[in-house]
Scaffold this active site. Structure first.
Site, PDB file in Angstrom:
ATOM      1  N   ASP A 479       0.822  -1.208   0.000  1.00  0.00           N
ATOM      2  CA  ASP A 479       0.000   0.000   0.000  1.00  0.00           C
ATOM      3  C   ASP A 479       0.863   1.269   0.000  1.00  0.00           C
ATOM      4  O   ASP A 479       2.081   1.220   0.254  1.00  0.00           O
ATOM      5  CB  ASP A 479      -0.906  -0.029   1.241  1.00  0.00           C
ATOM      6  CG  ASP A 479      -2.246   0.663   1.013  1.00  0.00           C
ATOM      7  OD1 ASP A 479      -2.346   1.493   0.101  1.00  0.00           O
ATOM      8  OD2 ASP A 479      -3.186   0.376   1.775  1.00  0.00           O
ATOM      9  N   ASP A 548     -10.826   2.023  -2.958  1.00  0.00           N
ATOM     10  CA  ASP A 548     -11.361   1.781  -1.617  1.00  0.00           C
ATOM     11  C   ASP A 548     -12.882   1.842  -1.632  1.00  0.00           C
ATOM     12  O   ASP A 548     -13.527   1.447  -0.669  1.00  0.00           O
ATOM     13  CB  ASP A 548     -10.828   2.837  -0.631  1.00  0.00           C
ATOM     14  CG  ASP A 548      -9.502   2.396  -0.019  1.00  0.00           C
ATOM     15  OD1 ASP A 548      -9.005   1.318  -0.397  1.00  0.00           O
ATOM     16  OD2 ASP A 548      -8.965   3.125   0.838  1.00  0.00           O
TER      17      ASP A 548
HETATM   18  C1  GLA Z   1      -5.734   1.910   2.324  1.00  0.00           C
HETATM   19  C2  GLA Z   1      -6.169   0.725   1.480  1.00  0.00           C
HETATM   20  C3  GLA Z   1      -7.227  -0.047   2.203  1.00  0.00           C
HETATM   21  C4  GLA Z   1      -6.689  -0.526   3.532  1.00  0.00           C
HETATM   22  C5  GLA Z   1      -6.193   0.660   4.341  1.00  0.00           C
HETATM   23  C6  GLA Z   1      -5.479   0.197   5.601  1.00  0.00           C
HETATM   24  O1  GLA Z   1      -6.733   2.841   2.435  1.00  0.00           O
HETATM   25  O2  GLA Z   1      -6.626   1.150   0.238  1.00  0.00           O
HETATM   26  O3  GLA Z   1      -7.659  -1.143   1.424  1.00  0.00           O
HETATM   27  O4  GLA Z   1      -5.653  -1.436   3.302  1.00  0.00           O
HETATM   28  O5  GLA Z   1      -5.289   1.457   3.594  1.00  0.00           O
HETATM   29  O6  GLA Z   1      -4.999   1.253   6.332  1.00  0.00           O
END
Ligand code: GLA
Length: 729
Positions: A479, A548
């Site tokens: 990420d 997300d």
């Molecule tokens: C980001 C990712 C999510 C999740 C969060 C965790 O927003 O896109 O899918 O993994 O971080 O903090």
């Protein structure tokens, strides 16, 4: 696939790259000037039917005192410089204290019987004999600057890969102030510019704007390709639809700041470009040094957006993705993020694993919160050791138990970041990007590590290797949850405007090392969803978390935009809880399943809280997906109704490569009174075959489904989606 070179008269060479679908013709003329004659549909021969007209144009200067008609300002150039009479948007700018022009003339060429891979940057690959490259060397004799342009044509695609190398063969240092990776001067400007714009949780929104005179730019200066823009643009003739119309596309194989767009000149010629964003870039080029700019792709079709999409999907699957998972089917996963957020312990994760096994899921992903003392998003990035309060028996023991249940195990990391509240920051406060004389700027309360530093790169390779070997890890979600500010390095060994590109080079070095060390791991890239969904990351990580935003209705738009250029096999799509956590909408489990099945299906909700009836439905979805997964992940995508033109209705279908099976999905957003009947004309089937609907067991002719159509049952309900699965009889 062919590269022909023809001598024309005394002073010109003609280069013609072609394969079955596309031709690129470049000519050298008097005194080494070099022009583009054609990029588009494949032609068998080029004899200058569109001969270059030299006309005396006011205010367009030229190099010849006795010829007022010759000016670079009015011709279709191959790689335009600044300061030499072309006032349009240049592809390259080089300067030192005394000089700021660049007069590039053709010097030599070479035909290379394969693709030339870029060093230190992601780039496309091809088997020997499946690609050929033309290398043109252009030289400015005054500055002793050599520019090499590479064009690779492939046997199996209309995509041409191109890149640029600049070498300082002089004795003085220079600064590269701007360098684009691809440039095309087109004859006219009767096009619309298409881009995939957006925001966090609203990525890849299709936008179309008619061209106008002047500059139109699509760009990112966020240190990532970003949610807001995509390193891609295409031009389409105004009546282009899914099946017909010219589309010229450009992509950058890069994950940082970029600029793409067009400059329409006074004569309505269009210059299309893509490359590094010169606002956040420059490069000190010392004598004897070479700089290589990222690879770009240029694409052409006259068969509309559908053909462009399928060609790009084929190209990315065959020439960009790498490794064990390049074409392999992807596991159905359960991610604990929206199920637990930071609030989990071993027993919660194991309870989720039990339910996952019950419904047939294949991989369990432990998301954020397993390390340091991370109980919220304010701390611990950088501390890649176990959160012992949450997982006192250790990661290895947890993974063993998960594996014993028959599930693979995956883990979340965010390696490029550092929390101020972390052991890493306390020991290395100078390891983040920052400016010595300015305060930090926070985003999600975190800072960005300075990946231009070799010691930071080494630390990350080591820290991530430890995570990957600490247990039986099959999948890593990588990420990246903020954009870059104060982009400077404490080491001060490079010019400050080099740091954002050096960061990307550092990142690519880390990814090269880790993907080579752990070839069996499926890496999924993520940046708060699709904030770094680009060809650069896809070259290392063959899958991306699309957004997300998991709301089925929002996903119609996001997945439409994403799959416009990126293959469905790269696109993570999850069923989540309702009311949806991003927009609060309530949609049926059936609809959520149908829309998530348009990509790599996963689940991201607390299965332990669902009633048995919903678990049974999920089990059925998982079974269905396993049956249709090869068609979706490895087949061809055809769009039937697009959310941009019919916002209330979307329909798309997948057909496997042999046309033996198809999956069709139709979605109605809002129910309407007295709505018209919907008969979908399918695409891509075998006209002579019969296909059986796997649910009703009724069979229809392939031609019947394509030219008569398939009736969609009307439903008086909002957010309705239905999926059909056909197999050839
Ligand atoms: C980001 C990712 C999510 C999740 C969060 C965790 O927003 O896109 O899918 O993994 O971080 O903090």
């Amino acid at each position: 696939m062919d590269i022909q070179v023809k001598q024309q008269g005394n002073d010109g060479l003609q280069f013609h790259l072609s394969n079955n679908s596309v031709s690129l013709v470049i000519e050298t003329v008097t005194d080494g000037y070099i022009f583009l004659r054609h990029f588009g549909k494949k032609i068998n021969q080029y004899n200058a039917s569109n001969w270059a007209q030299f006309i005396d144009r006011a205010f367009s200067p030229g190099p010849y005192a006795d010829n007022r008609c010759f000016s670079l300002d009015t011709q279709r150039q191959v790689y335009a410089t600044s300061g030499m009479g072309d006032f349009r948007y240049p592809a390259i700018m080089i300067s030192n204290e005394k000089d700021m022009g660049l007069d590039l003339r053709f010097q030599s060429y070479e035909i290379i019987e394969e693709i030339v891979k870029l060093t230190g940057l992601p780039s496309s690959h091809a088997d020997k004999k499946a690609a050929k490259t033309l290398r043109l060397t252009l030289v400015d004799d005054v500055l002793a600057i050599h520019v090499k342009l590479f064009y690779t044509v492939f046997t199996d695609t209309s995509v041409i890969a191109t890149h640029v190398e600049v070498t300082n063969n002089g004795t003085q240092p220079y600064v590269i102030e701007k360098i684009h990776s691809a440039m095309l001067d087109l004859e006219h400007s009767n096009y619309e510019l298409i881009e995939l714009a957006g925001a966090y949780a609203r990525e890849k929104t299709f936008q179309k704007t008619p061209l106008k005179q002047g500059l139109m730019s699509v760009n990112s200066r966020r240190g990532a390709s970003s949610h807001q823009a995509t390193p891609f643009t295409c031009l389409a003739t105004p009546t282009t639809n899914e099946e017909q119309g010219e589309v010229i596309g450009m992509h950058l194989v890069y994950s940082g700041d970029f600029e793409a767009g067009v400059f329409v000149d006074q004569l309505q010629k269009t210059r299309m470009f893509i490359g590094l964003n010169h606002e956040t870039f420059h490069w000190n080029l010392a004598p004897k040094q070479t700089f290589t700019a990222p690879e770009a792709l240029i694409t052409y079709t006259n068969q509309g957006f559908g053909a462009m999409t399928r060609d790009m999907h084929h190209f990315v699957s065959n020439h960009i993705l790498n490794g064990v998972y390049q074409k392999a089917l992807r596991p159905i996963l359960l991610n604990n993020w929206e199920a637990t957020y930071f609030d989990f312990d071993e027993s919660k994760i194991l309870a989720l694993a039990d339910k996952a096994v019950e419904v047939g899921i294949e991989l369990l992903v432990l998301d954020d919160g397993w390390f340091g003392k991370r109980d919220d998003d304010n701390s611990s990035l950088g501390d890649w050791f176990l959160h012992e309060k949450k997982l006192p028996k250790g990661l290895e023991s947890l993974v063993e138990q998960v594996n014993e249940k028959g599930l693979q195990f995956g883990i979340w990391v965010e390696p490029e970041m550092i929390s101020v509240d972390s052991e890493l920051y306390r020991s290395h406060p100078d390891w983040c990007l920052h400016m010595a004389n300015r305060d930090h700027l926070y985003s999600r309360n975190q800072l960005v590590l300075d990946l231009s530093r070799v010691d930071v790169q080494e630390y990350l390779i080591d820290a991530m290797s430890k995570v990957c070997t600490s247990a039986n890890i099959s999948y890593v979600k990588w990420d990246m949850n903020r954009n870059m500010t104060c982009v400077a390095s404490a080491l001060r060994q490079y010019g400050v405007k080099e740091i954002s590109h050096r960061y990307m080079l550092g990142l690519y070095r880390i990814l090269t090392s880790l993907t080579a060390k752990f070839p069996h791991i499926l890496f999924e890239s993520c940046s708060g969803g699709g904030g770094r969904y680009d060809l650069g990351m896809l070259a290392y990580m063959p899958q991306t978390w699309t957004s997300d935003n998991t709301d089925a209705v929002c996903r119609l738009q996001i997945q439409y935009g994403t799959s416009f250029i990126y293959p469905v096999i790269t696109m993570g799509a999850h069923v989540s809880a309702v009311p949806n956590h991003q927009v609060g909408r309530i949609t049926s489990l059936q609809t959520r399943g149908a829309i998530a099945m348009a990509g790599n299906l996963g689940y991201e909700l607390d299965l332990t809280q669902l009633p048995q009836i919903e678990l049974d439905e999920i089990e059925k979805q998982v079974q269905t997906y396993k049956a249709i997964r090869p068609i979706i992940q490895q087949g061809d995508l055809y769009r039937l109704l697009n959310p941009t033109t019919t916002p209330n209705e979307t329909a798309f279908m997948y057909v496997d490569k042999d046309k033996t099976a198809a999956v069709i999905t139709y979605c109605q957003v809002l129910a309407q009174a007295e709505s018209p009947t919907v008969v979908l004309r399918l695409k891509g089937l075998d006209e002579t075959a019969s296909y059986i609907d796997m649910e009703t067991k009724k069979s229809y002719g392939g031609d019947e489904l394509m030219y008569v159509g398939l009736t969609i049952p009307l439903e008086r309900t909002d957010f309705y989606a239905v999926t059909f699965h056909f197999e050839k009889c």
